[in-house]
Motif scaffolding. Structure first.
Motif, mmCIF file in Angstrom:
data_model
loop_
_atom_site.group_PDB
_atom_site.id
_atom_site.type_symbol
_atom_site.label_atom_id
_atom_site.label_comp_id
_atom_site.label_asym_id
_atom_site.label_seq_id
_atom_site.Cartn_x
_atom_site.Cartn_y
_atom_site.Cartn_z
ATOM 1 N N MET A 1 -6.338 5.849 14.407
ATOM 2 C CA MET A 1 -6.314 4.727 13.504
ATOM 3 C C MET A 1 -5.624 5.139 12.212
ATOM 4 S SD MET A 1 -9.741 2.360 13.457
ATOM 5 C CE MET A 1 -10.287 2.839 11.878
ATOM 6 N N THR A 2 -4.394 4.668 12.037
ATOM 7 C CA THR A 2 -3.638 5.040 10.852
ATOM 8 C C THR A 2 -2.838 3.861 10.342
ATOM 9 O OG1 THR A 2 -3.436 7.285 11.730
ATOM 10 C CG2 THR A 2 -1.969 6.695 9.938
ATOM 11 N N VAL A 3 -2.780 3.758 9.029
ATOM 12 C CA VAL A 3 -1.907 2.797 8.360
ATOM 13 C C VAL A 3 -0.792 3.615 7.722
ATOM 14 C CG1 VAL A 3 -1.738 1.147 6.465
ATOM 15 C CG2 VAL A 3 -3.703 1.080 7.997
ATOM 16 N N TYR A 4 0.434 3.158 7.899
ATOM 17 C CA TYR A 4 1.612 3.856 7.387
ATOM 18 C C TYR A 4 2.310 3.001 6.339
ATOM 19 C CZ TYR A 4 0.952 6.698 11.532
ATOM 20 O OH TYR A 4 0.424 7.522 12.495
ATOM 21 N N ILE A 5 2.982 3.672 5.396
ATOM 22 C CA ILE A 5 3.756 2.974 4.381
ATOM 23 C C ILE A 5 5.054 3.737 4.160
ATOM 24 C CG2 ILE A 5 2.637 4.165 2.437
ATOM 25 C CD1 ILE A 5 2.750 1.371 0.974
ATOM 26 N N ASP A 6 6.150 2.989 4.031
ATOM 27 C CA ASP A 6 7.428 3.637 3.745
ATOM 28 C C ASP A 6 7.698 3.555 2.237
ATOM 29 O OD1 ASP A 6 8.295 0.970 3.438
ATOM 30 O OD2 ASP A 6 9.811 1.085 5.005
ATOM 31 N N PRO A 7 8.669 4.318 1.742
ATOM 32 C CA PRO A 7 8.957 4.306 0.309
ATOM 33 C C PRO A 7 9.431 2.924 -0.150
ATOM 34 C CG PRO A 7 10.074 6.136 1.387
ATOM 35 C CD PRO A 7 9.517 5.258 2.472
ATOM 36 N N PRO A 8 9.224 2.618 -1.417
ATOM 37 C CA PRO A 8 9.674 1.318 -1.934
ATOM 38 C C PRO A 8 11.196 1.297 -2.130
ATOM 39 C CG PRO A 8 8.571 2.562 -3.670
ATOM 40 C CD PRO A 8 8.443 3.363 -2.405
ATOM 41 N N ASN A 9 11.898 1.157 -1.027
ATOM 42 C CA ASN A 9 13.367 1.168 -1.025
ATOM 43 C C ASN A 9 13.981 -0.195 -0.769
ATOM 44 O OD1 ASN A 9 13.470 3.958 -1.377
ATOM 45 N ND2 ASN A 9 13.416 4.349 0.811
ATOM 46 N N TRP A 10 13.178 -1.225 -0.638
ATOM 47 C CA TRP A 10 13.676 -2.528 -0.219
ATOM 48 C C TRP A 10 13.689 -3.497 -1.396
ATOM 49 C CZ3 TRP A 10 15.623 -1.982 4.419
ATOM 50 C CH2 TRP A 10 15.124 -0.948 5.214
ATOM 51 N N PRO A 11 14.881 -3.902 -1.872
ATOM 52 C CA PRO A 11 14.948 -4.815 -3.013
ATOM 53 C C PRO A 11 14.656 -6.255 -2.605
ATOM 54 C CG PRO A 11 17.162 -4.283 -2.260
ATOM 55 C CD PRO A 11 16.203 -3.471 -1.413
ATOM 56 N N GLY A 12 14.061 -6.986 -3.529
ATOM 57 C CA GLY A 12 13.816 -8.402 -3.317
ATOM 58 C C GLY A 12 13.080 -9.000 -4.498
ATOM 59 N N HIS A 13 13.535 -10.148 -4.935
ATOM 60 C CA HIS A 13 12.861 -10.880 -6.011
ATOM 61 C C HIS A 13 12.719 -10.036 -7.282
ATOM 62 C CE1 HIS A 13 11.974 -13.823 -2.926
ATOM 63 N NE2 HIS A 13 11.471 -12.849 -2.182
ATOM 64 N N GLY A 14 13.730 -9.221 -7.575
ATOM 65 C CA GLY A 14 13.731 -8.426 -8.785
ATOM 66 C C GLY A 14 12.805 -7.221 -8.767
ATOM 67 N N ARG A 15 12.327 -6.839 -7.579
ATOM 68 C CA ARG A 15 11.416 -5.703 -7.442
ATOM 69 C C ARG A 15 11.858 -4.851 -6.267
ATOM 70 N NH1 ARG A 15 5.669 -8.855 -7.199
ATOM 71 N NH2 ARG A 15 4.727 -7.050 -8.164
ATOM 72 N N ALA A 56 1.310 3.617 -4.876
ATOM 73 C CA ALA A 56 0.353 4.713 -5.100
ATOM 74 C C ALA A 56 -1.065 4.297 -4.740
ATOM 75 C CB ALA A 56 0.419 5.188 -6.553
ATOM 76 N N ASP A 57 -1.417 3.030 -4.969
ATOM 77 C CA ASP A 57 -2.748 2.535 -4.601
ATOM 78 C C ASP A 57 -2.955 2.615 -3.089
ATOM 79 O OD1 ASP A 57 -3.168 1.879 -7.297
ATOM 80 O OD2 ASP A 57 -2.554 -0.204 -6.997
ATOM 81 N N ALA A 58 -1.918 2.230 -2.329
ATOM 82 C CA ALA A 58 -2.020 2.261 -0.869
ATOM 83 C C ALA A 58 -2.165 3.701 -0.368
ATOM 84 C CB ALA A 58 -0.790 1.600 -0.238
ATOM 85 N N VAL A 59 -1.397 4.612 -0.948
ATOM 86 C CA VAL A 59 -1.469 6.017 -0.544
ATOM 87 C C VAL A 59 -2.836 6.597 -0.921
ATOM 88 C CG1 VAL A 59 -0.485 8.317 -0.904
ATOM 89 C CG2 VAL A 59 1.029 6.330 -0.603
ATOM 90 N N ALA A 60 -3.312 6.288 -2.120
ATOM 91 C CA ALA A 60 -4.624 6.789 -2.553
ATOM 92 C C ALA A 60 -5.743 6.273 -1.652
ATOM 93 C CB ALA A 60 -4.891 6.385 -3.997
ATOM 94 N N ALA A 61 -5.563 5.088 -1.084
ATOM 95 C CA ALA A 61 -6.572 4.506 -0.193
ATOM 96 C C ALA A 61 -6.477 5.050 1.228
ATOM 97 C CB ALA A 61 -6.445 2.983 -0.176
ATOM 98 N N GLY A 62 -5.421 5.839 1.515
ATOM 99 C CA GLY A 62 -5.331 6.467 2.828
ATOM 100 C C GLY A 62 -4.099 6.147 3.646
ATOM 101 N N ALA A 63 -3.197 5.312 3.151
ATOM 102 C CA ALA A 63 -1.964 5.040 3.895
ATOM 103 C C ALA A 63 -1.134 6.321 3.945
ATOM 104 C CB ALA A 63 -1.167 3.919 3.240
ATOM 105 N N VAL A 64 -0.555 6.585 5.093
ATOM 106 C CA VAL A 64 0.244 7.784 5.302
ATOM 107 C C VAL A 64 1.703 7.469 4.981
ATOM 108 C CG1 VAL A 64 1.030 9.462 7.020
ATOM 109 C CG2 VAL A 64 -1.340 8.654 7.042
ATOM 110 N N GLU A 65 2.298 8.279 4.113
ATOM 111 C CA GLU A 65 3.684 8.099 3.726
ATOM 112 C C GLU A 65 4.619 8.594 4.830
ATOM 113 O OE1 GLU A 65 4.079 9.066 -0.806
ATOM 114 O OE2 GLU A 65 2.565 10.406 0.078
ATOM 115 N N VAL A 66 5.531 7.721 5.251
ATOM 116 C CA VAL A 66 6.548 8.077 6.241
ATOM 117 C C VAL A 66 7.858 7.413 5.826
ATOM 118 C CG1 VAL A 66 4.935 8.361 8.180
ATOM 119 C CG2 VAL A 66 5.990 6.137 7.771
#
Length: 97
Positions: A1-15, A56-66
């Protein structure tokens, strides 16, 4: 059971945005997203869009960075990938499922 998150590399709506997925179930993903305060509207077919300031909140909560390619590979291998051309069933409808 794992939740993954990728780096914030995707632009949209000024973010910049990350994608967050589960390799187990949508329920796991929805539960995790609720715990970090991600709104249901952030769910898009098979992932949550997470703004860079919440990464950072997602990673601190346990999301694995990939990396982004690894995230997509894991999503496909889990059988939870929902391409835009594929109809979305009840299991992917969102937090109400």
């Amino acid at each position: 059971m794992t939740v993954y998150i990728d780096p914030p590399n995707w632009p949209g709506h000024g973010r910049m945005w990350s994608h967050m997925v589960s390799d187990t179930s949508y329920r796991e993903l929805h539960d995790f997203a609720a715990r970090i305060g991600a709104p249901p509207r952030a769910f898009d077919r098979d992932h949550y869009d997470v703004p860079s300031e919440r990464y950072a909140d997602a990673v601190a909560a346990g999301a694995v960075e990939v990396g982004s390619k690894e995230l997509v590979r894991r999503l496909k291998e889990s059988g939870l990938r929902r391409p835009k051309h594929r109809p979305v069933g009840r299991a992917a409808d969102g937090p109400a499922d």
